[in-house]
Design a protein around this motif. Structure first.
Motif, mmCIF file in Angstrom:
data_model
loop_
_atom_site.group_PDB
_atom_site.id
_atom_site.type_symbol
_atom_site.label_atom_id
_atom_site.label_comp_id
_atom_site.label_asym_id
_atom_site.label_seq_id
_atom_site.Cartn_x
_atom_site.Cartn_y
_atom_site.Cartn_z
ATOM 1 N N ASP A 1 0.867 -1.175 0.000
ATOM 2 C CA ASP A 1 0.000 0.000 0.000
ATOM 3 C C ASP A 1 0.904 1.225 0.000
ATOM 4 N N CYS A 2 0.547 2.227 -0.791
ATOM 5 C CA CYS A 2 1.406 3.397 -0.962
ATOM 6 C C CYS A 2 0.625 4.690 -0.774
ATOM 7 N N SER A 3 1.350 5.703 -0.377
ATOM 8 C CA SER A 3 0.812 7.057 -0.311
ATOM 9 C C SER A 3 1.784 7.970 -1.037
ATOM 10 N N LEU A 4 1.240 8.811 -1.905
ATOM 11 C CA LEU A 4 2.056 9.733 -2.693
ATOM 12 C C LEU A 4 1.491 11.140 -2.601
ATOM 13 N N ILE A 5 2.379 12.091 -2.723
ATOM 14 C CA ILE A 5 1.985 13.476 -2.942
ATOM 15 C C ILE A 5 2.098 13.670 -4.444
ATOM 16 N N VAL A 6 1.024 14.133 -5.080
ATOM 17 C CA VAL A 6 1.031 14.252 -6.535
ATOM 18 C C VAL A 6 0.695 15.675 -6.973
ATOM 19 N N PHE A 7 1.211 15.993 -8.159
ATOM 20 C CA PHE A 7 0.985 17.283 -8.806
ATOM 21 C C PHE A 7 0.544 17.017 -10.238
ATOM 22 N N SER A 8 -0.473 17.702 -10.692
ATOM 23 C CA SER A 8 -0.833 17.577 -12.108
ATOM 24 C C SER A 8 0.296 18.178 -12.927
ATOM 25 N N LYS A 9 0.370 17.778 -14.187
ATOM 26 C CA LYS A 9 1.398 18.338 -15.078
ATOM 27 C C LYS A 9 1.259 19.859 -15.164
ATOM 28 N N GLN A 10 0.030 20.340 -15.221
ATOM 29 C CA GLN A 10 -0.204 21.782 -15.324
ATOM 30 C C GLN A 10 0.286 22.504 -14.071
ATOM 31 N N ASP A 11 -0.024 21.947 -12.904
ATOM 32 C CA ASP A 11 0.434 22.566 -11.653
ATOM 33 C C ASP A 11 1.954 22.512 -11.543
ATOM 34 N N TRP A 12 2.551 21.403 -11.969
ATOM 35 C CA TRP A 12 4.016 21.281 -11.941
ATOM 36 C C TRP A 12 4.649 22.340 -12.840
ATOM 37 N N LYS A 13 4.030 22.537 -14.002
ATOM 38 C CA LYS A 13 4.527 23.545 -14.941
ATOM 39 C C LYS A 13 4.414 24.944 -14.339
ATOM 40 N N GLU A 14 3.313 25.196 -13.641
ATOM 41 C CA GLU A 14 3.136 26.494 -12.987
ATOM 42 C C GLU A 14 4.196 26.714 -11.909
ATOM 43 N N ILE A 15 4.472 25.685 -11.126
ATOM 44 C CA ILE A 15 5.529 25.781 -10.107
ATOM 45 C C ILE A 15 6.865 26.084 -10.777
ATOM 46 N N THR A 16 7.153 25.360 -11.859
ATOM 47 C CA THR A 16 8.402 25.547 -12.607
ATOM 48 C C THR A 16 8.528 26.967 -13.142
ATOM 49 N N ASN A 17 7.435 27.497 -13.664
ATOM 50 C CA ASN A 17 7.453 28.841 -14.240
ATOM 51 C C ASN A 17 7.451 29.947 -13.193
ATOM 52 N N THR A 18 7.014 29.653 -11.985
ATOM 53 C CA THR A 18 6.877 30.672 -10.941
ATOM 54 C C THR A 18 8.097 30.756 -10.023
ATOM 55 N N ILE A 19 8.632 29.601 -9.649
ATOM 56 C CA ILE A 19 9.720 29.577 -8.660
ATOM 57 C C ILE A 19 11.069 29.600 -9.375
ATOM 58 N N ILE A 20 11.773 30.678 -9.184
ATOM 59 C CA ILE A 20 13.120 30.797 -9.746
ATOM 60 C C ILE A 20 14.020 29.796 -9.022
ATOM 61 N N GLY A 21 14.742 29.012 -9.778
ATOM 62 C CA GLY A 21 15.630 28.015 -9.186
ATOM 63 C C GLY A 21 14.997 26.639 -9.054
ATOM 64 N N TRP A 22 13.697 26.516 -9.352
ATOM 65 C CA TRP A 22 13.031 25.216 -9.245
ATOM 66 C C TRP A 22 13.667 24.202 -10.196
ATOM 67 N N ASP A 23 13.944 24.621 -11.426
ATOM 68 C CA ASP A 23 14.592 23.725 -12.394
ATOM 69 C C ASP A 23 15.920 23.199 -11.873
ATOM 70 N N ALA A 24 16.687 24.057 -11.228
ATOM 71 C CA ALA A 24 17.989 23.636 -10.689
ATOM 72 C C ALA A 24 17.808 22.590 -9.588
ATOM 73 N N ILE A 25 16.803 22.775 -8.758
ATOM 74 C CA ILE A 25 16.516 21.803 -7.696
ATOM 75 C C ILE A 25 16.159 20.458 -8.313
ATOM 76 N N ILE A 26 15.261 20.470 -9.293
ATOM 77 C CA ILE A 26 14.820 19.233 -9.928
ATOM 78 C C ILE A 26 15.975 18.567 -10.681
ATOM 79 N N GLN A 27 16.840 19.359 -11.305
ATOM 80 C CA GLN A 27 17.998 18.785 -11.992
ATOM 81 C C GLN A 27 18.930 18.087 -11.015
ATOM 82 N N LYS A 28 19.114 18.640 -9.827
ATOM 83 C CA LYS A 28 19.958 17.993 -8.816
ATOM 84 C C LYS A 28 19.344 16.666 -8.371
#
Length: 189
Positions: free
Chosen positions: A99-126
């Motif tokens: 049995d699993c529990s996940l925190i999930v983000f829609s692709k659209q919400d993930w894209k919004e986070i990526t476009n809004t938070i400066i440095g988010w791409d760098a975090i995800i790349q790491k």
């Protein structure tokens, strides 16, 4: 949700406003044992972070045999495809071993986070770089070792998985038959 934020903060800094934005876009997904998080050939429309349980990544070879590529355990981000915010159609299955529990983000919400938070791409790349390094290290060792050594290495590297994953899945991951794994386990004791 705090486990996800704590995990992300290991790879970069976020202020309270950025954290609040991330939390506002997140939702909880529960999978029962054997449920699919995603299936081969079906578009993936979310990014997930596993907070509880184990997910198995597997595929079927040309003979129709099920092959386990690897396991995902707690505190791992499950990105979909080379560009997480774009639609992706996988060639593999991700299914819940427990049995699993996940925190999930829609692709659209993930894209919004990526476009809004400066440095988010760098975090995800790491994070992505760390995952690739882990996966390569796991698979590279398996290729050059005999079956008994592969099993002992698996037990050493993933002691928390050994008692939570069926032996047939472990055998598939190690590239051996379940009966061979049983013999190895018997000889080791």
């Amino acid at each position: 949700m705090e486990a996800f934020i704590d995990y992300i903060l290991q790879f970069g800094n976020l202020n309270r406003q950025q954290i609040d934005l991330i939390l506002s876009k997140a939702s909880i997904l529960t999978l029962r044992k054997d449920d699919y998080y995603w299936e081969a050939g079906k578009r993936v429309n979310q990014v997930g972070f596993l907070t509880e349980g184990i997910i198995r990544v597997h595929y079927y070879n040309h003979k129709g045999e099920e092959i386990t590529r690897y396991f995902i355990d707690e505190n791992h981000l499950i990105l979909s495809g080379p560009v997480p915010e774009e639609m992706y159609t996988p060639s593999e299955y991700l299914s819940a071993v427990t049995d699993c529990s996940l925190i999930v983000f829609s692709k659209q919400d993930w894209k919004e986070i990526t476009n809004t938070i400066i440095g988010w791409d760098a975090i995800i790349q790491k994070i992505t770089a760390r995952y690739h390094k882990e996966k390569i290290a796991r698979r590279s060792e398996l290729v050059s070792q005999d079956a008994a050594t592969r099993y002992l290495e698996f037990m050493e590297q993933f002691p928390s998985l050994a008692n939570r994953v069926p032996l047939s899945y472990i055998a598939s991951y190690l590239g051996i038959t379940p009966s061979s794994l049983s013999r190895i386990r018997k000889n080791i004791r």
